[in-house]
Enzyme design. Structure first.
Site, PDB file in Angstrom:
ATOM      1  N   GLY A  21      33.661  50.577  43.278  1.00 49.77           N
ATOM      2  CA  GLY A  21      33.326  49.525  42.327  1.00 49.77           C
ATOM      3  C   GLY A  21      31.848  49.515  42.052  1.00 49.77           C
ATOM      4  O   GLY A  21      31.310  50.388  41.364  1.00 49.77           O
ATOM      5  N   LYS A  55      48.350  42.778  43.552  1.00 54.49           N
ATOM      6  CA  LYS A  55      48.483  42.186  44.902  1.00 54.49           C
ATOM      7  C   LYS A  55      49.633  41.183  44.949  1.00 54.49           C
ATOM      8  O   LYS A  55      49.471  40.017  45.300  1.00 54.49           O
ATOM      9  CB  LYS A  55      47.171  41.540  45.333  1.00 54.49           C
ATOM     10  CG  LYS A  55      46.023  42.534  45.471  1.00 54.49           C
ATOM     11  CD  LYS A  55      44.773  41.870  46.036  1.00 54.49           C
ATOM     12  CE  LYS A  55      43.754  42.866  46.543  1.00 54.49           C
ATOM     13  NZ  LYS A  55      43.053  43.627  45.526  1.00 54.49           N
ATOM     14  N   THR A  74      41.052  43.475  53.757  1.00 55.12           N
ATOM     15  CA  THR A  74      39.930  43.946  54.576  1.00 55.12           C
ATOM     16  C   THR A  74      38.992  42.828  55.037  1.00 55.12           C
ATOM     17  O   THR A  74      38.256  43.010  55.996  1.00 55.12           O
ATOM     18  CB  THR A  74      39.110  45.004  53.816  1.00 55.12           C
ATOM     19  OG1 THR A  74      38.787  44.481  52.537  1.00 55.12           O
ATOM     20  CG2 THR A  74      39.867  46.296  53.667  1.00 55.12           C
ATOM     21  N   ASP A 124      35.595  45.614  37.877  1.00 56.39           N
ATOM     22  CA  ASP A 124      35.517  44.214  38.303  1.00 56.39           C
ATOM     23  C   ASP A 124      34.529  43.468  37.416  1.00 56.39           C
ATOM     24  O   ASP A 124      33.367  43.243  37.788  1.00 56.39           O
ATOM     25  CB  ASP A 124      35.113  44.140  39.787  1.00 56.39           C
ATOM     26  CG  ASP A 124      36.223  44.630  40.698  1.00 56.39           C
ATOM     27  OD1 ASP A 124      37.410  44.481  40.335  1.00 56.39           O
ATOM     28  OD2 ASP A 124      35.918  45.177  41.773  1.00 56.39           O
ATOM     29  N   ILE A 150      58.467  35.784  45.412  1.00 53.49           N
ATOM     30  CA  ILE A 150      59.878  36.028  45.705  1.00 53.49           C
ATOM     31  C   ILE A 150      60.272  37.343  45.024  1.00 53.49           C
ATOM     32  O   ILE A 150      59.697  37.720  43.985  1.00 53.49           O
ATOM     33  CB  ILE A 150      60.783  34.863  45.227  1.00 53.49           C
ATOM     34  CG1 ILE A 150      60.659  34.658  43.715  1.00 53.49           C
ATOM     35  CG2 ILE A 150      60.462  33.585  45.989  1.00 53.49           C
ATOM     36  CD1 ILE A 150      61.725  33.734  43.151  1.00 53.49           C
ATOM     37  N   PRO A 151      61.212  38.065  45.606  1.00 55.66           N
ATOM     38  CA  PRO A 151      61.557  39.391  45.071  1.00 55.66           C
ATOM     39  C   PRO A 151      61.868  39.388  43.573  1.00 55.66           C
ATOM     40  O   PRO A 151      61.469  40.303  42.843  1.00 55.66           O
ATOM     41  CB  PRO A 151      62.776  39.802  45.909  1.00 55.66           C
ATOM     42  CG  PRO A 151      62.545  39.133  47.227  1.00 55.66           C
ATOM     43  CD  PRO A 151      61.928  37.804  46.896  1.00 55.66           C
ATOM     44  N   ASN A 152      62.554  38.344  43.077  1.00 53.42           N
ATOM     45  CA  ASN A 152      62.887  38.291  41.648  1.00 53.42           C
ATOM     46  C   ASN A 152      61.624  38.299  40.784  1.00 53.42           C
ATOM     47  O   ASN A 152      61.558  38.979  39.749  1.00 53.42           O
ATOM     48  CB  ASN A 152      63.713  37.026  41.375  1.00 53.42           C
ATOM     49  CG  ASN A 152      64.273  37.015  39.980  1.00 53.42           C
ATOM     50  OD1 ASN A 152      64.949  37.959  39.575  1.00 53.42           O
ATOM     51  ND2 ASN A 152      63.973  35.963  39.232  1.00 53.42           N
TER      52      ASN A 152
HETATM   53  O1  C5P Z   1      32.920  46.811  46.861  1.00 54.65           O
HETATM   54  P1  C5P Z   1      33.350  47.451  45.578  1.00 54.65           P
HETATM   55  O2  C5P Z   1      32.639  46.880  44.380  1.00 54.65           O
HETATM   56  O3  C5P Z   1      33.322  48.949  45.614  1.00 54.65           O
HETATM   57  O4  C5P Z   1      34.877  47.013  45.427  1.00 54.65           O
HETATM   58  C1  C5P Z   1      35.766  47.632  44.537  1.00 54.65           C
HETATM   59  C2  C5P Z   1      37.176  47.151  44.804  1.00 54.65           C
HETATM   60  O5  C5P Z   1      37.581  47.460  46.109  1.00 54.65           O
HETATM   61  C3  C5P Z   1      37.362  45.639  44.639  1.00 54.65           C
HETATM   62  O6  C5P Z   1      38.037  45.456  43.419  1.00 54.65           O
HETATM   63  C4  C5P Z   1      38.198  45.189  45.809  1.00 54.65           C
HETATM   64  O7  C5P Z   1      39.531  44.894  45.408  1.00 54.65           O
HETATM   65  C5  C5P Z   1      38.265  46.384  46.721  1.00 54.65           C
HETATM   66  N1  C5P Z   1      37.629  46.143  48.040  1.00 54.65           N
HETATM   67  C6  C5P Z   1      38.412  45.947  49.156  1.00 54.65           C
HETATM   68  N2  C5P Z   1      37.827  45.776  50.381  1.00 54.65           N
HETATM   69  C7  C5P Z   1      36.498  45.807  50.522  1.00 54.65           C
HETATM   70  C8  C5P Z   1      35.673  46.002  49.405  1.00 54.65           C
HETATM   71  C9  C5P Z   1      36.288  46.179  48.165  1.00 54.65           C
HETATM   72  O8  C5P Z   1      39.633  45.920  49.042  1.00 54.65           O
HETATM   73  N3  C5P Z   1      35.962  45.637  51.731  1.00 54.65           N
END
Ligand code: C5P
Length: 238
Positions: free
Chosen positions: A215, A65, A121, A14, A69-71
């Site tokens: 991350g 993520k 999340t 990231d 649309i499916p196409n």
């Molecule tokens: O929090 P961290 O730096 O470990 O996040 C790494 C990845 O995990 C992020 O790129 C994010 O897409 C995902 N993430 C998530 N839900 C969380 C924390 C992080 O999906 N609560």
């Protein structure tokens, strides 16, 4: 790294800058199973970085993520496969049509697995209620996560993304074959007693995660190599 635990760790790159990502990969090398490239890095650095990582022999989890649309989903998954990605994400909330389009498009690329994101999340039960999704039993997001995980499996997805506290219930629902990739994990500050905390990588593995995404616990650690080693060496494969 040949360790089976290391193979199950995905390090999230990231960063908003290609050089920072390349520098971290140069330090960690093959000490993890794969690297996650998300929307920030992809937008900042472009798809060439994915080609470069794949060319270096790394597996890349392209966290697109998709909710389209499916196409358009078909086109994006094909593009991810052509780059050499090993995993790509699609929103289960987009429904069976979107997920099935992703699964169909991925068939051309035997190394590409499609993972479905259930409930992001950061969303709570009241966020779901705001967009008209009532979970009925007051169980918050859990019921919706399981409903979408079931839908994802029926649509042919290889696995789902699940938060640490959801991993156990999703594993019980899907059985042993599907991938469960668990982000939102972190390392305890101290050396002792941390394994039991529900959101550690070790607890996620114990609950049934096939992979964890780490991350900042690694990428922003003073010594990323040591932080990753600590996760690998503390790993308890169920
Ligand atoms: O929090 P961290 O730096 O470990 O996040 C790494 C990845 O995990 C992020 O790129 C994010 O897409 C995902 N993430 C998530 N839900 C969380 C924390 C992080 O999906 N609560």
């Amino acid at each position: 790294m040949d360790s089976p635990t290391a193979q199950r760790i995905i390090v999230a790159l990231d960063f908003d800058d290609r050089r920072a990502a390349e520098a971290l990969v140069a330090r960690l090398g093959g000490a993890c199973g794969s690297y996650k490239v998300g929307l920030e890095l992809l937008t900042a650095a472009g798809p060439d970085l994915v080609r470069e990582l794949v060319g270096q022999g790394h597996e890349v989890f392209l966290d697109l993520k998709l909710f389209e649309i499916p196409n358009s989903v078909t086109g994006a998954v094909r593009a991810a496969g052509a780059l050499g990605a090993s995993m790509v994400t699609v929103h289960a909330m987009g429904g069976t049509g979107i997920m099935a389009a992703a699964v169909d498009a991925a068939r051309e690329f035997p190394g590409l697995r499609v993972l479905a994101l259930t409930v992001v999340t950061s969303m709570s039960g009241s966020d779901l209620a705001d967009i008209g999704i009532s979970t009925g039993t007051g169980a918050g997001t859990d019921e919706q996560v399981l409903r979408l995980a079931r839908l994802a499996a029926r649509a042919g997805c290889d696995g789902v993304i699940a938060a640490p506290r959801e991993a156990g219930a999703v594993r019980a629902l899907l059985g042993p074959e599907h991938l469960i990739v668990t982000p939102g994990v972190s390392l305890p500050d101290g050396e002792s007693g941390g394994h039991a905390r529900a959101d550690t990588p070790w607890a996620a593995f114990a609950a049934g995660a096939s992979h964890v995404v780490v991350g900042r616990s690694v990428t922003r650690a003073p010594d990323p190599v040591a932080a990753l080693r600590r996760i690998v060496e503390g790993g308890r494969l169920p």
